[in-house]
Design an enzyme around this catalytic site. Structure first.
Site, PDB file in Angstrom:
ATOM      1  N   ASP A   9     -32.697  15.874 -69.471  1.00 31.52           N
ATOM      2  CA  ASP A   9     -32.041  14.708 -70.123  1.00 31.52           C
ATOM      3  C   ASP A   9     -32.877  13.716 -71.207  1.00 31.52           C
ATOM      4  OD1 ASP A   9     -29.661  12.885 -70.671  1.00 31.52           O
ATOM      5  OD2 ASP A   9     -29.508  12.492 -69.045  1.00 31.52           O
ATOM      6  N   GLU A  50     -32.743  13.452 -76.053  1.00 34.45           N
ATOM      7  CA  GLU A  50     -32.924  14.605 -75.682  1.00 34.45           C
ATOM      8  C   GLU A  50     -33.408  15.931 -75.059  1.00 34.45           C
ATOM      9  OE1 GLU A  50     -27.970  12.826 -75.114  1.00 34.45           O
ATOM     10  OE2 GLU A  50     -28.999  14.411 -76.175  1.00 34.45           O
ATOM     11  N   ASP A  75     -27.017  17.475 -70.276  1.00 34.86           N
ATOM     12  CA  ASP A  75     -25.860  17.722 -69.922  1.00 34.86           C
ATOM     13  C   ASP A  75     -25.426  17.118 -71.564  1.00 34.86           C
ATOM     14  OD1 ASP A  75     -26.104  14.877 -70.736  1.00 34.86           O
ATOM     15  OD2 ASP A  75     -26.759  14.528 -68.199  1.00 34.86           O
ATOM     16  N   ASP A 124     -31.584  12.873 -65.384  1.00 40.49           N
ATOM     17  CA  ASP A 124     -30.987  11.928 -65.878  1.00 40.49           C
ATOM     18  C   ASP A 124     -31.553  10.222 -65.111  1.00 40.49           C
ATOM     19  OD1 ASP A 124     -28.921   9.896 -67.366  1.00 40.49           O
ATOM     20  OD2 ASP A 124     -28.878   8.845 -65.130  1.00 40.49           O
ATOM     21  N   HIS A 223     -21.877  38.670 -45.953  1.00 37.92           N
ATOM     22  CA  HIS A 223     -20.420  38.792 -46.042  1.00 37.92           C
ATOM     23  C   HIS A 223     -19.258  37.364 -45.667  1.00 37.92           C
ATOM     24  CE1 HIS A 223     -18.973  39.911 -42.572  1.00 37.92           C
ATOM     25  NE2 HIS A 223     -19.844  40.833 -42.299  1.00 37.92           N
ATOM     26  N   GLU A 299     -24.372  47.456 -41.819  1.00 40.64           N
ATOM     27  CA  GLU A 299     -24.492  47.521 -40.801  1.00 40.64           C
ATOM     28  C   GLU A 299     -24.991  48.488 -39.328  1.00 40.64           C
ATOM     29  OE1 GLU A 299     -26.123  45.048 -38.501  1.00 40.64           O
ATOM     30  OE2 GLU A 299     -24.792  43.062 -38.886  1.00 40.64           O
TER      31      GLU A 299
END
Length: 420
Positions: A9, A50, A75, A124, A223, A299
């Protein structure tokens, strides 16, 4: 191949006015900050600041590993679109900065993503620190990290590692009162941690192993929940093969979002069971990848205990259960799979996938026992350690495997993406 995230930034108090930039480099697999950079640059525009932040972030990443892949997140829509090649660069002050940024890494090794300002707080903050320092006529210097209080359950590795890194930065031992119960979990990370020592880069630590080449990194995703999960019932490869519940599908979507933000997964491999294939499908769709199924990731078969709670199994088969808890060679009632047999299968699967995905990051969508076994083997821990790990539904863990056969556990049971 190592993978970094660069957040950058820049700002100008006046546009043009007193300006500064900030950039942070983090490990894509673990989220650990590896380097910070910030500087007051005098009077400049927002866009120049930037771009200067982008340059600093890319240089810091290159210093850590010139062979890495980098995901840049900013950003600034202007910088992201211009560096992605979708917008032309017309301003004469920006053209040389963009050219220099493109030359730090070879083409194709850097990707760009726009993120909202609230997700770019680290960079930032650094930019504002640099501007504040410049206003006082001072140079920006890294802040000594404060000791983090654990905000998770006992054994939370990230909080313990933060305490260890802070202690290293201050050249002292880690008091037990500061690391609380997470000190043990942090000890391995503390050896590898090196707090930022300059305004540009920090040492990658022993785990970077640059002389061994890029590791094969397994990101391990359990999962999402099934109807059996909240009831804590045995659910292996020999039972009813349940699908995800709606809660489980939402967990898979949240995990997919977290992995998409990291942007480092290059392949998805799943166990053949329904719950893992469904979880993997949700994640892969978000990442734009295909799902490969590998039977080695299934499994354990829990035999006659499938569908029972632990208490029900103890009530019906007390002798078999006690033997199973004390001996990795013991099988569940009814001819299921022992932990020793599971470990042998997982070792073979691991060796095959490490060779196939050397230098790449692959997401393995699998189950409790395979993930715990991979972690146990990576740590060289005894079989009984399987009973001392808590692995939540839709949690993320990560292990890196190097060319010399060594492994580095980088993440364990991370569920931060599931929290509001």
């Amino acid at each position: 191949m190592r993978e970094f995230v660069v957040e950058a930034d820049g700002g100008s108090r006046g546009n043009p006015g007193p300006a500064g930039y900030g950039a942070a480099v983090s490990d894509a697999a673990t989220g650990e900050t590896l380097a910070e950079a910030a500087q007051f640059i005098g009077v400049a525009t927002n866009n120049v600041a930037e771009y200067r932040g982008l340059l600093a972030g890319l240089r810091a990443a290159h210093a850590l590993d010139p062979e890495a892949r980098v995901a840049v997140r900013m950003d600034s829509k202007l910088v992201v679109e211009q560096m992605s090649g979708r917008w032309k660069i017309k301003h004469p002050d920006l053209k040389p900065l963009a050219t220099e940024a493109r030359g730090i890494f070879p083409p194709g090794r850097v990707t760009y993503e726009w993120i909202p300002r609230e997700r770019n707080k680290h960079a930032d903050r650094l930019a504002n620190e640099a501007m504040d320092a410049g206003a006082k006529g001072e140079a920006w210097t890294p802040r000594v990290p404060s000791v983090a209080e654990p905000d998770g359950p006992p054994g939370d590795a990230r909080a313990g590692a933060a305490a260890a890194r802070a202690a290293l930065a201050q050249g002292r031992a880690v008091p037990a009162s500061e690391s609380v119960e997470s000190a043990d979990a942090a000890q391995g990370d503390a050896r590898a941690a090196r707090t930022v020592a300059s305004a540009t880069t920090s040492s990658p630590g022993w785990s970077a192993a640059p002389d061994l080449g890029a590791p094969a990194t397994f990101v391990l995703l359990r999962h999402g929940e099934t109807p059996l999960t909240p009831q804590k019932r045995f659910s292996g490869s020999g039972g009813s093969d349940p699908a995800l519940s709606e809660v489980g599908r939402e967990q898979a979507r949240l995990a997919a979002g977290a992995l998409a933000r990291r942007g480092t997964v290059q392949a998805v491999v799943a166990s053949p069971l329904a719950r893992t294939r469904e979880t993997a499908g949700i994640v892969a769709a978000r990442l734009g990848l295909d799902v490969r199924v590998d039977d080695g990731l299934r499994e354990t078969d829990f035999g006659a205990w499938e569908g029972l709670t632990f208490g029900e199994a103890r009530e019906r088969y007390p002798d078999d259960l006690n033997a199973w808890l004390g001996d990795p060679e013991a099988r569940p009632t009814g001819g299921g799979e022992s932990f020793a047999e599971t470990a042998e299968r997982i070792e073979e699967t691991r060796a095959r996938l490490v060779a196939e995905y050397a230098g790449r990051t692959v997401l393995l969508v699998t189950h409790v026992t395979p993930i715990k076994t991979l972690l146990r083997l990576a740590l060289g821990a005894p079989p009984e350690s399987l009973f001392r790990m808590e692995l939540s539904a839709a949690s993320l863990s990560a292990v890196a495997y190097y060319a010399d056969g060594n492994a580095s556990v980088r993440l364990f049971n991370d569920t931060s993406h599931l929290r509001p």
